[in-house]
Design a protein around this motif. Structure first.
Motif, PDB file in Angstrom:
ATOM      1  N   LEU A 148      -6.061   0.809   8.467  1.00 27.22           N
ATOM      2  CA  LEU A 148      -5.264  -0.388   8.743  1.00 27.22           C
ATOM      3  C   LEU A 148      -5.224  -0.684  10.239  1.00 27.22           C
ATOM      4  O   LEU A 148      -5.314  -1.845  10.660  1.00 27.22           O
ATOM      5  CB  LEU A 148      -3.831  -0.202   8.225  1.00 27.22           C
ATOM      6  CG  LEU A 148      -3.635  -0.360   6.727  1.00 27.22           C
ATOM      7  CD1 LEU A 148      -2.185  -0.131   6.368  1.00 27.22           C
ATOM      8  CD2 LEU A 148      -4.058  -1.735   6.287  1.00 27.22           C
ATOM      9  N   GLY A 202      -9.885   8.922  -4.623  1.00 29.61           N
ATOM     10  CA  GLY A 202      -8.670   8.675  -5.409  1.00 29.61           C
ATOM     11  C   GLY A 202      -8.805   9.152  -6.837  1.00 29.61           C
ATOM     12  O   GLY A 202      -7.900   9.771  -7.397  1.00 29.61           O
ATOM     13  N   SER A 208      -2.860   1.938  -4.389  1.00 24.89           N
ATOM     14  CA  SER A 208      -2.816   1.686  -2.944  1.00 24.89           C
ATOM     15  C   SER A 208      -4.179   1.249  -2.427  1.00 24.89           C
ATOM     16  O   SER A 208      -4.286   0.354  -1.582  1.00 24.89           O
ATOM     17  CB  SER A 208      -2.364   2.943  -2.212  1.00 24.89           C
ATOM     18  OG  SER A 208      -1.124   3.361  -2.674  1.00 24.89           O
ATOM     19  N   ILE A 209      -5.231   1.882  -2.958  1.00 24.14           N
ATOM     20  CA  ILE A 209      -6.577   1.541  -2.494  1.00 24.14           C
ATOM     21  C   ILE A 209      -6.953   0.127  -2.936  1.00 24.14           C
ATOM     22  O   ILE A 209      -7.612  -0.614  -2.204  1.00 24.14           O
ATOM     23  CB  ILE A 209      -7.582   2.595  -3.005  1.00 24.14           C
ATOM     24  CG1 ILE A 209      -7.302   3.928  -2.310  1.00 24.14           C
ATOM     25  CG2 ILE A 209      -9.008   2.181  -2.719  1.00 24.14           C
ATOM     26  CD1 ILE A 209      -8.016   5.086  -2.907  1.00 24.14           C
ATOM     27  N   ILE A 234      -4.569  11.147   2.009  1.00 21.63           N
ATOM     28  CA  ILE A 234      -5.365   9.922   1.861  1.00 21.63           C
ATOM     29  C   ILE A 234      -4.630   8.731   2.459  1.00 21.63           C
ATOM     30  O   ILE A 234      -5.239   7.838   3.060  1.00 21.63           O
ATOM     31  CB  ILE A 234      -5.700   9.693   0.371  1.00 21.63           C
ATOM     32  CG1 ILE A 234      -6.541  10.861  -0.149  1.00 21.63           C
ATOM     33  CG2 ILE A 234      -6.466   8.399   0.178  1.00 21.63           C
ATOM     34  CD1 ILE A 234      -6.796  10.809  -1.614  1.00 21.63           C
ATOM     35  N   MET A 235      -3.297   8.716   2.335  1.00 26.89           N
ATOM     36  CA  MET A 235      -2.548   7.586   2.896  1.00 26.89           C
ATOM     37  C   MET A 235      -2.607   7.581   4.422  1.00 26.89           C
ATOM     38  O   MET A 235      -2.578   6.524   5.051  1.00 26.89           O
ATOM     39  CB  MET A 235      -1.092   7.640   2.432  1.00 26.89           C
ATOM     40  CG  MET A 235      -0.904   7.454   0.952  1.00 26.89           C
ATOM     41  SD  MET A 235      -1.692   6.001   0.319  1.00 26.89           S
ATOM     42  CE  MET A 235      -0.704   4.753   1.065  1.00 26.89           C
ATOM     43  N   TYR A 290     -13.211   5.492  -1.031  1.00 30.21           N
ATOM     44  CA  TYR A 290     -11.806   5.834  -1.277  1.00 30.21           C
ATOM     45  C   TYR A 290     -11.506   5.910  -2.766  1.00 30.21           C
ATOM     46  O   TYR A 290     -10.684   6.721  -3.201  1.00 30.21           O
ATOM     47  CB  TYR A 290     -10.897   4.820  -0.601  1.00 30.21           C
ATOM     48  CG  TYR A 290     -10.766   5.042   0.880  1.00 30.21           C
ATOM     49  CD1 TYR A 290     -10.576   6.311   1.386  1.00 30.21           C
ATOM     50  CD2 TYR A 290     -10.832   3.985   1.768  1.00 30.21           C
ATOM     51  CE1 TYR A 290     -10.476   6.527   2.735  1.00 30.21           C
ATOM     52  CE2 TYR A 290     -10.731   4.185   3.123  1.00 30.21           C
ATOM     53  CZ  TYR A 290     -10.551   5.459   3.596  1.00 30.21           C
ATOM     54  OH  TYR A 290     -10.453   5.670   4.934  1.00 30.21           O
ATOM     55  N   VAL A 311     -14.291   7.550   7.102  1.00 34.53           N
ATOM     56  CA  VAL A 311     -14.440   7.762   5.660  1.00 34.53           C
ATOM     57  C   VAL A 311     -15.205   9.054   5.397  1.00 34.53           C
ATOM     58  O   VAL A 311     -14.833   9.854   4.528  1.00 34.53           O
ATOM     59  CB  VAL A 311     -15.166   6.556   5.022  1.00 34.53           C
ATOM     60  CG1 VAL A 311     -15.477   6.842   3.571  1.00 34.53           C
ATOM     61  CG2 VAL A 311     -14.319   5.322   5.133  1.00 34.53           C
ATOM     62  N   VAL A 360      -5.851   6.009   5.164  1.00 36.53           N
ATOM     63  CA  VAL A 360      -5.726   4.560   4.910  1.00 36.53           C
ATOM     64  C   VAL A 360      -4.959   3.879   6.051  1.00 36.53           C
ATOM     65  O   VAL A 360      -5.291   2.753   6.452  1.00 36.53           O
ATOM     66  CB  VAL A 360      -5.038   4.341   3.544  1.00 36.53           C
ATOM     67  CG1 VAL A 360      -4.594   2.906   3.383  1.00 36.53           C
ATOM     68  CG2 VAL A 360      -5.977   4.705   2.413  1.00 36.53           C
ATOM     69  N   LEU A 383      -5.411  -2.055  -0.516  1.00 33.90           N
ATOM     70  CA  LEU A 383      -6.172  -2.022   0.750  1.00 33.90           C
ATOM     71  C   LEU A 383      -7.390  -2.935   0.654  1.00 33.90           C
ATOM     72  O   LEU A 383      -7.716  -3.661   1.615  1.00 33.90           O
ATOM     73  CB  LEU A 383      -6.599  -0.591   1.057  1.00 33.90           C
ATOM     74  CG  LEU A 383      -7.411  -0.386   2.329  1.00 33.90           C
ATOM     75  CD1 LEU A 383      -6.544  -0.624   3.549  1.00 33.90           C
ATOM     76  CD2 LEU A 383      -8.005   0.998   2.394  1.00 33.90           C
ATOM     77  N   ILE A 413       0.841  -1.214   0.000  1.00 34.47           N
ATOM     78  CA  ILE A 413       0.000   0.000   0.000  1.00 34.47           C
ATOM     79  C   ILE A 413       0.869   1.254   0.000  1.00 34.47           C
ATOM     80  O   ILE A 413       0.598   2.225  -0.705  1.00 34.47           O
ATOM     81  CB  ILE A 413      -0.921  -0.009   1.240  1.00 34.47           C
ATOM     82  CG1 ILE A 413      -2.024  -1.047   1.072  1.00 34.47           C
ATOM     83  CG2 ILE A 413      -1.543   1.363   1.469  1.00 34.47           C
ATOM     84  CD1 ILE A 413      -2.880  -1.212   2.297  1.00 34.47           C
ATOM     85  N   HIS A 421       0.979  12.071   2.752  1.00 37.56           N
ATOM     86  CA  HIS A 421      -0.168  12.135   1.850  1.00 37.56           C
ATOM     87  C   HIS A 421      -1.439  12.018   2.688  1.00 37.56           C
ATOM     88  O   HIS A 421      -1.559  11.098   3.501  1.00 37.56           O
ATOM     89  CB  HIS A 421      -0.078  10.993   0.841  1.00 37.56           C
ATOM     90  CG  HIS A 421      -0.973  11.162  -0.341  1.00 37.56           C
ATOM     91  ND1 HIS A 421      -2.333  11.183  -0.221  1.00 37.56           N
ATOM     92  CD2 HIS A 421      -0.706  11.329  -1.654  1.00 37.56           C
ATOM     93  CE1 HIS A 421      -2.864  11.349  -1.415  1.00 37.56           C
ATOM     94  NE2 HIS A 421      -1.899  11.449  -2.301  1.00 37.56           N
ATOM     95  N   VAL A 444      -2.421   6.649  -5.771  1.00 37.72           N
ATOM     96  CA  VAL A 444      -3.314   6.318  -4.646  1.00 37.72           C
ATOM     97  C   VAL A 444      -4.309   5.229  -5.032  1.00 37.72           C
ATOM     98  O   VAL A 444      -4.676   4.383  -4.198  1.00 37.72           O
ATOM     99  CB  VAL A 444      -4.051   7.591  -4.192  1.00 37.72           C
ATOM    100  CG1 VAL A 444      -5.027   7.284  -3.083  1.00 37.72           C
ATOM    101  CG2 VAL A 444      -3.058   8.605  -3.702  1.00 37.72           C
TER     102      VAL A 444
END
Lengths: 154, 98
Positions: B35, A71, A29-30, B27-28, A67, B71, B31, A33, A20, B25, A26
């Motif tokens: 996780l 993205g 990465s999604i 969005i990361m 997401y 989200v 994420v 995920l 990821i 980032h 991105v």
């Protein structure tokens, strides 16, 4: 045999999670995920919890779709090198060691030393310590933010 | 087997925690929090499976509710950043002070 299958699934899960952070795009990465979520639902099913596995998959659909929208919408501005791999590796290894040490019932030979009585006595006995540590962490974090803001204003 | 499950959950939580610190980032970072929630739900289910203590559904629903709220927060923050013409690089978040 069961252990070998579990180790293979766990390795797949960890690899997909690490990848990821490797992708610069991105969207990729999604996708990784989503794969990690699906593998975790497989682990739920392996622990005889099919309902939870199904719920996990439903949540994957909602989360990952949202997401994906973000993205796709940010495709033009989100492609830059965003992660320091060295910092990620060092921090994750340190935190893993700390968590594994703090759990106090896990050793690295796979033998389970955490019994039901341990959970009842140890965890419930030290619950005030957990609240105290949470309060200390919150206070330190808040004061650090205030201090940094003051320093930034100067 | 529980030890391996706990170690896997700890590894996922650690990678999520380190991801928050190591990436810039927006969005990361979100994420990475996902996780961490994934690792915590895996830990809860594994402990429930081996000890069958209490009702796991309530705990998992609360974890999933936090994930869903996260989200929504991500979408709202993204809309704000898009409106203010900020980039997704969190180092430039200091503009938020204005």
């Amino acid at each position: 045999m069961l252990l070998a299958i579990f180790l293979a699934v766990a390795a797949l899960e960890l690899i997909s999670i690490i990848i990821i952070f490797v992708f610069k795009n991105v969207l990729h990465s999604i996708i990784m995920l989503a794969i990690a979520f699906v593998i975790s639902s497989v682990l739920f099913a392996a622990m005889q919890q099919p309902l939870l596995a199904l719920l996990q998959l439903f949540i994957v659909v909602g989360t990952i779709l949202t997401y994906f929208f973000i993205g796709v919408a940010s495709a033009g501005i989100s492609r830059f090198k965003h992660t320091s791999y060295t910092l990620l590796a060092v921090l994750s290894i340190i935190m893993f060691m700390v968590l594994a040490y703090m759990s106090n019932g896990v050793n690295f030979t796979g033998q389970n030393m955490l019994t039901k009585a341990d959970i009842a006595n140890y965890v419930s006995g030290s619950i005030w310590l957990i609240y105290f540590l949470t309060l200390v962490l919150f206070s330190v974090g808040l004061s650090g933010i205030i201090l940094l803001k003051r320093l930034g204003e100067r | 087997m529980l030890a391996y499950m706990m170690l896997l959950s700890f590894a996922i939580i650690s990678i999520g925690l380190a991801g928050i610190a190591a990436t810039r980032h927006f969005i990361m970072i979100v994420v990475s929090v996902e996780l961490m929630l994934l690792g915590s739900s895996l830990l809860a289910v594994s402990i429930f499976h081996y000890y069958a203590a209490g009702n796991i559904i309530i705990l998992l629903l609360s974890i999933w509710a936090v994930a869903a709220i996260e989200v929504i927060v991500a979408v709202v923050l993204y809309r704000y950043m898009e409106k203010e013409e900020l980039t997704l690089d969190v180092r430039k978040f200091s503009k938020l002070r204005d």
